[in-house]
Design a protein around this motif. Structure first.
Motif, mmCIF file in Angstrom:
data_model
loop_
_atom_site.group_PDB
_atom_site.id
_atom_site.type_symbol
_atom_site.label_atom_id
_atom_site.label_comp_id
_atom_site.label_asym_id
_atom_site.label_seq_id
_atom_site.Cartn_x
_atom_site.Cartn_y
_atom_site.Cartn_z
ATOM 1 N N ARG A 64 -5.042 -16.557 -2.025
ATOM 2 C CA ARG A 64 -5.916 -15.476 -3.062
ATOM 3 C C ARG A 64 -7.429 -16.118 -3.161
ATOM 4 N NH1 ARG A 64 -4.292 -12.338 -8.119
ATOM 5 N NH2 ARG A 64 -3.269 -11.205 -6.407
ATOM 6 N N ARG A 65 -7.586 -17.986 -3.499
ATOM 7 C CA ARG A 65 -8.680 -18.245 -3.600
ATOM 8 C C ARG A 65 -9.790 -18.207 -2.335
ATOM 9 N NH1 ARG A 65 -9.156 -23.194 -1.272
ATOM 10 N NH2 ARG A 65 -7.669 -23.787 -0.441
ATOM 11 N N ILE A 66 -9.109 -17.870 -0.557
ATOM 12 C CA ILE A 66 -10.233 -17.429 0.134
ATOM 13 C C ILE A 66 -10.876 -16.207 0.824
ATOM 14 C CG2 ILE A 66 -9.802 -17.953 2.887
ATOM 15 C CD1 ILE A 66 -8.657 -20.252 2.215
ATOM 16 N N VAL A 67 -8.937 -15.522 -0.045
ATOM 17 C CA VAL A 67 -9.612 -14.123 0.711
ATOM 18 C C VAL A 67 -11.109 -13.559 -0.240
ATOM 19 C CG1 VAL A 67 -8.926 -11.443 0.186
ATOM 20 C CG2 VAL A 67 -7.389 -13.352 0.855
ATOM 21 N N SER A 68 -10.268 -13.710 -1.637
ATOM 22 C CA SER A 68 -11.947 -13.382 -2.743
ATOM 23 C C SER A 68 -13.262 -13.378 -2.681
ATOM 24 C CB SER A 68 -11.189 -13.553 -4.596
ATOM 25 O OG SER A 68 -10.615 -15.078 -4.776
ATOM 26 N N PHE A 69 -13.112 -14.800 -2.126
ATOM 27 C CA PHE A 69 -14.633 -16.060 -1.420
ATOM 28 C C PHE A 69 -14.454 -15.540 -0.223
ATOM 29 C CE2 PHE A 69 -17.034 -19.537 0.724
ATOM 30 C CZ PHE A 69 -18.190 -19.412 -0.230
ATOM 31 N N GLU B 222 -17.181 -0.972 0.569
ATOM 32 C CA GLU B 222 -16.433 -0.792 -0.189
ATOM 33 C C GLU B 222 -14.961 -0.244 -0.654
ATOM 34 O OE1 GLU B 222 -20.032 0.646 -2.823
ATOM 35 O OE2 GLU B 222 -19.816 -0.771 -3.794
ATOM 36 N N ALA B 223 -15.046 1.338 0.494
ATOM 37 C CA ALA B 223 -14.062 1.977 0.061
ATOM 38 C C ALA B 223 -12.983 0.917 0.221
ATOM 39 C CB ALA B 223 -14.349 3.483 1.127
ATOM 40 N N ALA B 224 -12.906 0.428 1.994
ATOM 41 C CA ALA B 224 -11.842 -0.585 2.133
ATOM 42 C C ALA B 224 -11.824 -1.986 1.738
ATOM 43 C CB ALA B 224 -11.718 -0.779 3.793
ATOM 44 N N PHE B 225 -12.614 -2.117 0.893
ATOM 45 C CA PHE B 225 -12.213 -3.649 0.438
ATOM 46 C C PHE B 225 -11.298 -3.799 -0.697
ATOM 47 C CE2 PHE B 225 -13.462 -6.292 -2.988
ATOM 48 C CZ PHE B 225 -13.653 -7.543 -2.328
ATOM 49 N N PRO B 226 -10.453 -3.542 -1.285
ATOM 50 C CA PRO B 226 -9.316 -3.615 -1.766
ATOM 51 C C PRO B 226 -7.719 -3.476 -1.203
ATOM 52 C CG PRO B 226 -10.446 -1.485 -3.263
ATOM 53 C CD PRO B 226 -11.003 -2.122 -1.383
ATOM 54 N N GLN B 227 -7.647 -2.844 0.164
ATOM 55 C CA GLN B 227 -6.930 -2.210 0.962
ATOM 56 C C GLN B 227 -6.709 -4.053 1.512
ATOM 57 O OE1 GLN B 227 -4.680 -0.613 -0.108
ATOM 58 N NE2 GLN B 227 -4.173 0.789 1.040
ATOM 59 N N ALA B 228 -8.345 -4.354 2.259
ATOM 60 C CA ALA B 228 -8.410 -5.364 3.079
ATOM 61 C C ALA B 228 -7.804 -6.769 2.157
ATOM 62 C CB ALA B 228 -9.487 -5.655 3.316
ATOM 63 N N MET B 229 -8.079 -6.648 0.604
ATOM 64 C CA MET B 229 -7.590 -7.929 0.565
ATOM 65 C C MET B 229 -6.236 -8.062 0.393
ATOM 66 S SD MET B 229 -10.338 -8.571 -2.940
ATOM 67 C CE MET B 229 -10.121 -9.641 -3.867
ATOM 68 N N GLN B 230 -5.541 -6.893 -0.229
ATOM 69 C CA GLN B 230 -4.509 -7.081 -0.297
ATOM 70 C C GLN B 230 -3.427 -7.357 1.182
ATOM 71 O OE1 GLN B 230 -3.607 -2.835 -1.268
ATOM 72 N NE2 GLN B 230 -3.462 -3.369 -3.566
ATOM 73 N N PRO C 109 1.291 -1.159 -0.293
ATOM 74 C CA PRO C 109 0.140 -0.026 -0.306
ATOM 75 C C PRO C 109 0.680 1.228 -0.176
ATOM 76 C CG PRO C 109 -0.043 -1.015 2.270
ATOM 77 C CD PRO C 109 0.294 -2.423 1.107
ATOM 78 N N PRO C 110 0.356 1.951 -0.374
ATOM 79 C CA PRO C 110 1.207 3.415 -0.575
ATOM 80 C C PRO C 110 1.469 4.454 0.552
ATOM 81 C CG PRO C 110 -0.936 3.878 -1.538
ATOM 82 C CD PRO C 110 -0.981 2.988 -1.125
#
Length: 429
Positions: free
Chosen positions: A301-306, A284-292, A12-13
């Protein structure tokens, strides 16, 4: 399939960010600046709203391609079959139900001990009553939630950011893709892997703008309601915040210890998306950072994205605890004595209807309105809550995020794969 090895998101930046100040520090600085602008220049603060909306719109624009590509590659590109996905789904649902039930129980105990609504008097407002009556009519049933889970059009679901429908479609698409042989499968998997890699770079660009969007959102909130928003109905707000802290200490912390989660490292990775969720009151705003963050923690990733997107519909710990407190608060403020048996029945209703919370606009208000109408409580009570709802929304959204991040780590531990995502993350950090 070496060419499909999972690549993880960029760091993350802001580890050594602009002017040597880290990303988390920039978020805190922007929140302080936003509060000061809203307090000292309340007439100017509404002009900041476009800057907040730009951030949220950019985030929403990347969710569908990011989620779809990572989930399909995670299932079809790594040899998972429907049996494996089904086992993960069953374990996730069991975990979600146990944790959200405990959240409701803590909220119910807290509101009965503190009694924040006692002493208040609800003044009926015919206009408000009609508005919330309309909301109550939209309360989802179990059947409607099931039906809503299945998209009638992928593109319609994508346009409306219906996360649960995207997950459903992506799982079926991935299972179908896994059954394909030859070049068709290879080409599609490579394309989706490339899309996933690009979208994570996209996230890094959008996050560079995050402090501006977050500061603007805070400024608009304070400018609209004044600092009094921190003081009005302080007993209700305090009850929620303390209850959420108790929930974290009594439920989430023991779960983390039982699952042998490295709490210090977990928090160091989750604190940035947690801050984004708290300051914007948007999952929603935090979703991409949470995935990372969870991939970097070592969750495949298969577990995170599910688990992460599914949790936004079935594991809203902060929201369910809030609903328990808010519903009984209205009864107390209206001077209506609710026996414990009726309160438990209302909690059961909330536990079921809140599963559709992500599928409805103004979700928490819709669920709360439906519960109040069903149990004969005055809908005008929502108008009282709205004065401080923005502050409560920040807390419940951030706990939703924290609970879902922990759920991904727990599921990875339960599946025996926690740490499998870590080598790639370390190599690319």
């Amino acid at each position: 399939m070496a060419h499909l090895s999972v690549s993880t998101a960029p760091a993350p930046p802001g580890k050594k960010g602009f002017l040597g100040i880290g990303f988390s520090q920039w978020i805190l600085i922007s929140m302080v600046v936003g509060i000061l602008i809203g307090w000292l220049a309340p007439d100017f603060a509404p002009n900041l709203k476009p800057f907040a909306n730009i951030f949220l719109r950019m985030i929403k624009s990347l969710i569908v391609p990011l989620l779809f590509s990572t989930l399909v590659v995670g299932i079809a590109g790594h040899g998972d079959d429907m049996k494996k996905v089904g086992k993960l789904a069953l374990r996730s649902i069991i975990y979600f139900e146990i944790v959200t039930t405990l959240a409701l129980a803590i909220g119910l105990v807290a509101v009965n001990l503190v009694k924040p609504g006692v002493g208040l008097q609800i003044a009926p407002d015919v206009g408000a009553g009609e508005e919330f009556q309309a909301l109550a009519s939209k309360t989802p049933t179990f059947a409607s939630v099931l039906e809503h889970t299945v998209p009638q059009s992928f593109f319609e679901a994508a346009a409306q950011n219906e996360v649960l429908q995207i997950v459903f479609f992506a799982i079926l698409f991935a299972v179908a893709l896994a059954r394909v042989e030859g070049d068709s499968k290879t080409v599609m998997l490579n394309w989706l892997q490339s899309l996933s890699d690009i979208m994570f770079k996209f996230v890094g660009i959008v996050m560079a703008y995050a402090p501006i969007g977050i500061g603007a959102a805070i400024g608009v909130t304070v400018g609209k309601s004044g600092l009094e928003v921190m003081l009005n109905l302080a007993k209700l707000v305090g009850t929620l915040y303390v209850s959420l802290v108790v929930f974290i200490l009594v439920v989430l912390l023991p779960v983390a210890l039982i699952a042998r989660i490295n709490i210090k490292r977990f928090w160091s990775l989750v604190k940035e998306p947690w801050l984004i969720a708290f300051s914007t009151a948007s999952s929603e705003a935090a979703f991409p950072q949470a995935m990372q963050a969870m991939e970097k923690f070592g969750v495949p990733r298969r577990i995170v994205s599910f688990v992460l997107p599914t949790g936004y519909s079935f594991n809203l710990d902060g929201s369910t605890l809030y609903l328990a407190i808010a519903s009984v608060f209205v009864a107390q403020a209206a001077g209506i004595d609710m026996p414990i048996g009726q309160q438990l029945l209302m909690m059961l209703t909330l536990m079921l209807t809140s599963k559709g919370v992500a599928a409805v606009p103004r979700a928490s208000l819709v669920i709360l309105s439906g519960a109040l109408a069903q149990f004969g409580l005055p809908l005008e009570g929502i108008a009282v809550i709205l004065g401080v709802d923005a502050i409560m929304d920040m807390a419940r959204t951030s706990v939703n995020l924290l609970g879902n991040c922990l759920a991904t780590a727990v599921m990875a531990r339960w599946e025996g794969v926690l740490g499998e995502g870590e080598p790639e993350a370390a190599a690319q950090a």
